[in-house]
Design a protein around this motif. Sequence first.
Motif, PDB file in Angstrom:
ATOM      1  N   LEU A  97       0.832  -1.202   0.000  1.00  0.00           N
ATOM      2  CA  LEU A  97       0.000   0.000   0.000  1.00  0.00           C
ATOM      3  C   LEU A  97       0.869   1.255   0.000  1.00  0.00           C
ATOM      4  O   LEU A  97       0.564   2.237  -0.689  1.00  0.00           O
ATOM      5  N   GLN A  98       1.961   1.232   0.761  1.00  0.00           N
ATOM      6  CA  GLN A  98       2.879   2.369   0.748  1.00  0.00           C
ATOM      7  C   GLN A  98       3.469   2.568  -0.645  1.00  0.00           C
ATOM      8  O   GLN A  98       3.568   3.696  -1.138  1.00  0.00           O
ATOM      9  N   TYR A  99       3.882   1.478  -1.265  1.00  0.00           N
ATOM     10  CA  TYR A  99       4.486   1.553  -2.601  1.00  0.00           C
ATOM     11  C   TYR A  99       3.501   2.169  -3.593  1.00  0.00           C
ATOM     12  O   TYR A  99       3.867   3.028  -4.402  1.00  0.00           O
ATOM     13  N   LEU A 100       2.243   1.724  -3.519  1.00  0.00           N
ATOM     14  CA  LEU A 100       1.236   2.212  -4.463  1.00  0.00           C
ATOM     15  C   LEU A 100       0.817   3.641  -4.188  1.00  0.00           C
ATOM     16  O   LEU A 100       0.707   4.459  -5.109  1.00  0.00           O
ATOM     17  N   ILE A 147      -9.792  -3.559  -2.499  1.00  0.00           N
ATOM     18  CA  ILE A 147      -9.889  -2.332  -3.300  1.00  0.00           C
ATOM     19  C   ILE A 147     -10.307  -1.157  -2.419  1.00  0.00           C
ATOM     20  O   ILE A 147      -9.776  -0.045  -2.540  1.00  0.00           O
ATOM     21  N   MET A 148     -11.236  -1.399  -1.494  1.00  0.00           N
ATOM     22  CA  MET A 148     -11.659  -0.339  -0.580  1.00  0.00           C
ATOM     23  C   MET A 148     -10.501   0.101   0.311  1.00  0.00           C
ATOM     24  O   MET A 148     -10.365   1.293   0.616  1.00  0.00           O
ATOM     25  N   GLU A 149      -9.667  -0.833   0.739  1.00  0.00           N
ATOM     26  CA  GLU A 149      -8.495  -0.472   1.551  1.00  0.00           C
ATOM     27  C   GLU A 149      -7.553   0.436   0.765  1.00  0.00           C
ATOM     28  O   GLU A 149      -6.977   1.381   1.322  1.00  0.00           O
ATOM     29  N   ILE A 150      -7.382   0.135  -0.527  1.00  0.00           N
ATOM     30  CA  ILE A 150      -6.516   0.983  -1.343  1.00  0.00           C
ATOM     31  C   ILE A 150      -7.086   2.401  -1.436  1.00  0.00           C
ATOM     32  O   ILE A 150      -6.372   3.389  -1.248  1.00  0.00           O
ATOM     33  N   PHE A 151      -8.390   2.514  -1.685  1.00  0.00           N
ATOM     34  CA  PHE A 151      -9.000   3.841  -1.803  1.00  0.00           C
ATOM     35  C   PHE A 151      -8.970   4.579  -0.463  1.00  0.00           C
ATOM     36  O   PHE A 151      -8.793   5.806  -0.433  1.00  0.00           O
ATOM     37  N   ASP A 152      -9.137   3.850   0.638  1.00  0.00           N
ATOM     38  CA  ASP A 152      -9.014   4.488   1.957  1.00  0.00           C
ATOM     39  C   ASP A 152      -7.607   5.053   2.146  1.00  0.00           C
ATOM     40  O   ASP A 152      -7.434   6.163   2.672  1.00  0.00           O
ATOM     41  N   SER A 153      -6.601   4.294   1.711  1.00  0.00           N
ATOM     42  CA  SER A 153      -5.215   4.767   1.819  1.00  0.00           C
ATOM     43  C   SER A 153      -4.981   5.983   0.944  1.00  0.00           C
ATOM     44  O   SER A 153      -4.268   6.914   1.330  1.00  0.00           O
ATOM     45  N   VAL A 154      -5.608   5.999  -0.236  1.00  0.00           N
ATOM     46  CA  VAL A 154      -5.487   7.161  -1.126  1.00  0.00           C
ATOM     47  C   VAL A 154      -6.075   8.398  -0.471  1.00  0.00           C
ATOM     48  O   VAL A 154      -5.492   9.489  -0.492  1.00  0.00           O
TER      49      VAL A 154
END
Length: 329
Positions: free
Chosen positions: A287-290, A315-322
Motif C-alpha cells: 500500500l505504501q508503494y502504491l 480495493i476499498m483499503e486501497i482507496f481508503d489509503s489514497v
Amino acid sequence: MTDSGYQVKTTSRLAQWSIDNLLPSTYRKSDPFMIGNWNWYLSVEKKRTIFIKLYPETSNLTKDSPPIASFIIRIISFAGDRRSLAHPEVTDRKLKNIGDFVWVIELPLTSKFIIDLEFLDLKISSPVSNENEPFSIWADGLRQKQSNKFALTSLGRMLSENIQSDVEIRVSNGILQAHRAVLASRSPFFNKLFLKEINQSSTINIPNVSIESFRVFLNYIYGNIQSDQEFKTNRLSLLAAAQMFEVEDLKDACHESLMEDIDANNVLERLENASLYGLSELKCSCLQYLVKFGKIFDIRDEFNDFLQSGNRELIMEIFDSVLVAWNGF
C-alpha cells in the motif's frame, strides 16, 4: 524549512525525498536513510543547473567494501500536471565517495518535486575472500541458511535417496516418499494427522496439492533447498504450503522474502497474497508503494484491470489509503 524536509521515506528498496521550492544558489543534504547494509545520503544543489548526488555514509564498511549499486533514479515534478524525468538506468556503479554519482539536470525545477530512487541490486566484494567477483547482498543464500537452521544437511540425503522412508504421500498428480518423524516434527498439521491415526497407514492422501509444490515444500523442511533463487522462484507455492501445513518459519521466510523486491510488475499480486495469507507487513509495504510513493500512477492499466477483478474489500483499503494520503498532502 522544517526537519521533515530533510527526511527520506523508504520501503523495501525504494526511497523518496520531497523537495519544496528549491531556490537559486541552494544546497540541501538529506538525513541519512538505510537501505541494504548502508546509510545513504541524497544531496541537491541548484546553480545554473541542478546537481543531484547519491552516496553512502563514510564508514569502515564503505571504506573496505563500498557498495556496487544498480538503481533507477528519477524526478517527479508537480508543476502543473504530474511529470517525471528519469536518469538512464545505472548498473553496477561503485559508490564510495560523494562525487561517484552526480546527475546534472538542465531543466528548471521551481515548485515541489520528489527524488525517486529505486535500488535494483546492491553488491559487495568480500574483504576476506580471494575472489574478486562481487556478490549481491540480496541473494546471499539467506533463505537456504534459514532452512538449514531447522534441518540437518543429512536430511536432504534422506529425502533425495529415499533412505528409510516410511510414508507415501499421494498428491493430485503423483506420489512422493517421506519420513513420518520429519513431517511430524516440522509440521503441526502432520503431527496431528499422525496422532489421530488408530492404525498407522503407510499412505497419506493430499489431493489438492500438486507434486511440484509438495516436492519444493519437502525440500524446504528437509533442508534441501539448493539456492536462494530456487526459494524465490517457488516462494508463492511455498507460502501456500506453509499456510496449509502450519509451518510458521517457512511462512515467515516467504513473508520476509516477498517484501524485499516489491516493484511495479508484482505489487498488485503481492497485495492480493498479503491479504489472502494475513501478511500485514507485506500488505502495508504494498500500500505504501502504491499510494505513499505514488507508484499507482505508473501502473494505471494494470490497476484498472485489478479494479474489475480484484477483492472488493482490498480495493476499498486501497482507496481508503489514497484518501488518507490526499488529506495529508
